[in-house]
Design an enzyme around this catalytic site. Structure first.
Site, PDB file in Angstrom:
ATOM      1  NE  ARG A 167      -3.130   7.805  -1.665  1.00  0.00           N
ATOM      2  CZ  ARG A 167      -3.185   6.599  -2.217  1.00  0.00           C
ATOM      3  NH1 ARG A 167      -3.094   6.467  -3.521  1.00  0.00           N
ATOM      4  NH2 ARG A 167      -3.325   5.528  -1.469  1.00  0.00           N
TER       5      ARG A 167
ATOM      6  CG  HIS B 229      -2.016   0.955   1.203  1.00  0.00           C
ATOM      7  ND1 HIS B 229      -1.819   2.308   1.288  1.00  0.00           N
ATOM      8  CD2 HIS B 229      -3.345   0.776   1.074  1.00  0.00           C
ATOM      9  CE1 HIS B 229      -2.997   2.911   1.220  1.00  0.00           C
ATOM     10  NE2 HIS B 229      -3.933   2.018   1.087  1.00  0.00           N
TER      11      HIS B 229
END
Lengths: 578, 252
Positions: free
Chosen positions: A275, A255
């Site tokens: 994000r 990740h």
């Protein structure tokens, strides 16, 4: 009756289905098998409701089209295949895309409370690799909502059984804090499972014609990981030892955004929602570097300049997405390159900043656990300053080779696998949000597959005393290990630590043939040492003893990962980069 | 960077036990659980402790640290004075299994006693419509990570073993409140049941549960007090009492 060296008799149970693992996939499988009229044992290594699913943050991907009505299963299917670089099992990706909306709505009928749109439907958020806002969510604690809803669904079914039959555990019983060490077989078919209570060390044998593996991932084989202690690859190892095969094991997802500071929380997940909700990645020069890392295949979907990327947050029809929302493998590799090029942050990560995009109160509302996590563990207020983040081992795409429709493990009649332990669905890279939906879609299918298998069966396999004796001996081994000199005995914690160091440095994001061969050699020598690791103390709740079993599994899956990576002969297959 | 810390750890089982002292290094940024793990890896390989996520999300590593119910993974070492001895003990309200691990099955029994959510049959999957503001009240309670620190600290249970039979505890009062405030739940008598079957009346709102909640759920103010008030309304308001008799409606 067989008596164990632990001093007490082996507890024996008979069930139709034994589900190993009580995360989202295991619980969904159990519900399905119960509703088909079968008796189900649910086994969890920790307490009920603590499974790793609880840590999922961003959401569950399902093309309900509540926020953008252009969404549909075909778009979700395409995004999933594209994210997995078309190495996915297409049938699994198809079933997943088609069925996930029903699985989410079903949760709502069991009491789940997702965040809402203005018109009162389930809200959906943007995530990397998903063309439309697609993730049903509850702030950034969606996994908790999922596990609690499933847990409460199990309780609801037990309450019904209590009303109807006077016995809450007539059809479903939860065996909490129990570790399975072996799948038992009879004439080539699964006949049950053997394990021990963590609390007492007492031995338990289950006789059951069907076993569903829902044991999750392997992250604890790596040093920097977002996974809880349970991610030790138990199901991968159990399947392999029972004669099943593993596929795609070289595909381990890093990740892109784990915490990097302080060291004790290194690897802890920073949700992709940061994000999705507008967070941008910058390097030490203050540059939004992701614009330099857009691969050809994604050029039509991602903005190549800041102005367009910024406009996208308010006008998604006429602008392309910001490159921070590329699939995870792309972003992780980009961050890795920036750090290696000397443009990293103070503690060896890059900067992720949402404070300039959203007002403080909105951040606290949309990302409550992130705010809490940084405030309490790193003294960082994410509403005011940037976070420091870097790649962390998060998920294994590889796993048990299964039949897409029934989740039956190929080659082992009676064995099923669903969720992270199963391979194929995500190809070389999983999109965020596709894990929770995977758990529900294939958890249900595994439960149904097991039920169908059991019902069609004429003669049930049995568990012999001999099989139990052999399983008992293996369980006892860590206590009986003798070394000539005290200095020869090994500490399982030390071996685990060394394994994590070696996978991290030799089997990480970027791999070379030489390093992989080196890794295999080192794993071999660690295995030899692990065979000498003696469990100190007694059987009752003894973490050192527990670790000796976890360690065997981690060594096996680490070897599988390194071997798969080596055999893919110099080809860069995305998350696996050589 | 590393400093030495003195840990006083309770070790034992249901029969006997006592404190063991050990001094180990602690590094910058660490939490109590990190230090316990270091003790495990270097000094006491069989030290029993529950933990899973080490991120404050699963609620497994509940214990008492210097007498206070806390999550070991969310208690920073720098919250202690330099040179302070850190004492860790198992949760006091539950029977000890071994070392820092207790038998929390009481809580799972109580969970079984709370009536499950009931979905309106006419609402097919995907048809539900709810406003964000309406789901938020229950969402606050669904943040619960079931660490059972509130159960541990609640003196109704902590100091009176005999109350366990008739008292569900704060964790399950917020579960009842959550369902009571759920916009779709069909069961209508949850508050009365909380009072009559789950011992809501025994709570004398000292707010200890709210204080220890690592999720900062306002257990007393937002769940217990509103339920208590409305139970009183129902029971003692003569007009509502009469209404309930005439219309034969169960509960509120």
């Amino acid at each position: 009756m067989t008596t164990s060296t632990s001093g007490s008799a082996v507890e024996r149970y008979k069930y139709d289905v034994v589900v190993i693992g009580a995360g989202g996939a295991g619980l969904r499988a159990a519900v399905e098998a119960r509703e088909a009229g079968l008796r189900v044992a649910i086994i969890c290594k920790s307490l009920f409701g603590k499974a790793h699913t609880v840590m999922a943050e961003g959401g569950v991907a399902a093309s309900m089209g509540n926020v953008n009505e252009n969404d549909g299963w075909k778009v979700h299917f395409r995004d999933t295949m594209r994210g997995g670089k078309f190495l996915n099992n297409w049938r699994m990706a198809e079933l997943h895309a088609k069925e996930s909306p029903d699985r989410v709505w079903e949760l709502e009928t069991w009491g789940a409370l997702f965040d809402r749109t203005k018109d009162g439907r389930i809200s959906q958020r943007n995530f990397g690799g998903h063309e439309y806002p697609r993730l049903a969510h509850v702030g950034d604690r969606t996994g908790l909502e999922l596990i609690r809803t499933m847990q409460q669904r199990i309780v609801a079914l037990q309450q019904k059984d209590k009303k109807q039959y006077g016995d809450a555990e007539k059809y479903i019983k939860v065996f909490a804090e129990l570790t399975i060490t072996e799948i038992l077989k009879d004439g080539g078919k699964v006949s049950g499972a053997f394990g021990y209570w963590r609390e007492t060390g007492g031995e338990v044998a289950f006789e059951a014609p069907a076993v569903v593996l829902a044991t999750g991932g392997i992250g604890k084989s790596f040093k920097i990981t977002s996974n809880s202690w349970e991610g030790t690859g138990d199901g991968h190892a159990l399947a392999l030892k029972a004669g099943g095969s593993l596929i795609d094991m070289e595909f381990v997802q890093f990740h892109p955004t784990g915490m990097v500071w302080p060291p004790s929380v290194r690897g802890l997940l920073v949700t992709e929602s940061v994000r999705g909700d507008g967070g941008v990645l910058t390097n030490s020069e203050g540059k939004r570097f992701m614009f330099n890392y857009i691969p050809e295949v994604f050029k039509d979907k991602y903005a190549d300049n800041e102005a367009e990327a910024d406009r996208w947050y308010t006008d998604q029809q006429n602008n392309r997405r910001p490159p921070e929302l590329l699939p995870r493998d792309e972003v992780a590799r980009a961050i890795n390159s920036e750090i290696k090029a000397g443009r990293g942050s103070e503690h060896g990560g890059v900067y992720l900043d949402v404070s300039k995009r959203l007002p403080a109160d909105v951040i606290r509302k949309k990302l409550p656990s992130m705010w809490h996590q940084f405030k309490e563990l790193a003294d960082v207020d994410i509403t005011q300053t940037a976070m420091e983040v870097g790649p962390t081992c998060h998920y294994v795409m590889g796993g048990v080779h299964v039949d897409p429709d029934t989740a039956a493990a190929v080659g082992v009649p009676g064995l099923f696998a669903a969720g992270e332990v199963a391979g194929g669905m995500h190809g070389s890279n999983r999109l965020g949000g596709n894990s929770l939906s995977d758990l529900l879609v294939f958890g249900r299918r595994a439960g149904a597959g097991a039920a169908e298998y059991v019902k069609a069966m004429k003669k049930r396999p049995t568990v012999s005393d001999k099989a139990i004796k052999s399983a008992q001996d293996s369980l006892d081994a860590p206590f009986n290990r003798k070394s000539a000199k005290k200095s020869d005995s090994e500490n399982p914690y030390t071996i685990h630590h060394e394994l994590q160091e070696l996978t991290q440095s030799l089997v990480g994001i970027i791999r070379t043939e030489k390093e992989l061969k080196d890794a295999l050699k080192k794993i071999d020598s660690l295995r030899a040492r692990a065979a000498k690791a003696k469990a100190e103390g007694g059987r009752a709740f003894n973490p050192g003893f527990h670790l000796t079993f976890d360690l065997d599994n981690m060594l096996l899956v680490s070897e599988c990962i390194a071997l798969s990576a080596l055999n893919s002969s110099g080809v860069t297959r995305w998350t696996h980069t050589r | 960077m590393a400093r030495k810390v003195k840990m006083r750890i309770w070790r034992g089982d249901s029969k006997s036990g006592g404190f063991k002292e050990v001094t180990v290094p602690a590094n910058e940024g660490e939490v109590v659980l990190d230090v316990i793990h270091r003790v495990q890896a270097t000094e006491m390989s069989d030290l029993a402790v529950r933990w899973n996520c080490k991120a404050g999300k699963c609620g497994s590593c509940s214990m008492e640290i210097n007498g206070k119910p806390r999550l070991a993974c969310m208690t920073r070492m720098n919250s202690f004075e330099e040179g302070e001895t850190i004492t860790v003990t198992p949760l006091r309200a539950f029977p000890v299994i071994r070392d820092l691990v207790t038998d929390v099955s009481f809580n799972y029994k109580k969970a079984m006693e709370v009536d499950a959510y009931e979905h309106p049959e006419e609402l097919k999957p995907g048809q539900a419509r709810m406003q964000q503001v309406d789901v938020e009240r229950s969402q606050e309670f669904r943040k619960c990570i079931e660490c059972f620190l509130c159960q541990d600290t609640c003196h109704v249970i902590r100091d009176h073993e005999e109350n366990k039979k008739s008292f569900a505890g704060p964790r399950f009062f917020i579960r009842m409140a959550e369902l009571d405030m759920h916009p779709l739940d069909k069961l209508r008598n949850r508050k009365r049941k909380a009072q009559e079957e789950h011992g809501l009346g025994m709570c004398n709102i000292t707010k200890c549960c709210t204080e220890v909640c690592p999720e900062h759920i306002r257990i007393t103010d937002n769940a217990i007090i509103p339920m208590k008030e409305r139970v009183v309304d129902e029971k003692y308001d003569p007009i509502r009492w009469l209404g309930s008799k005439i219309r034969k409606r169960e509960g509120l």
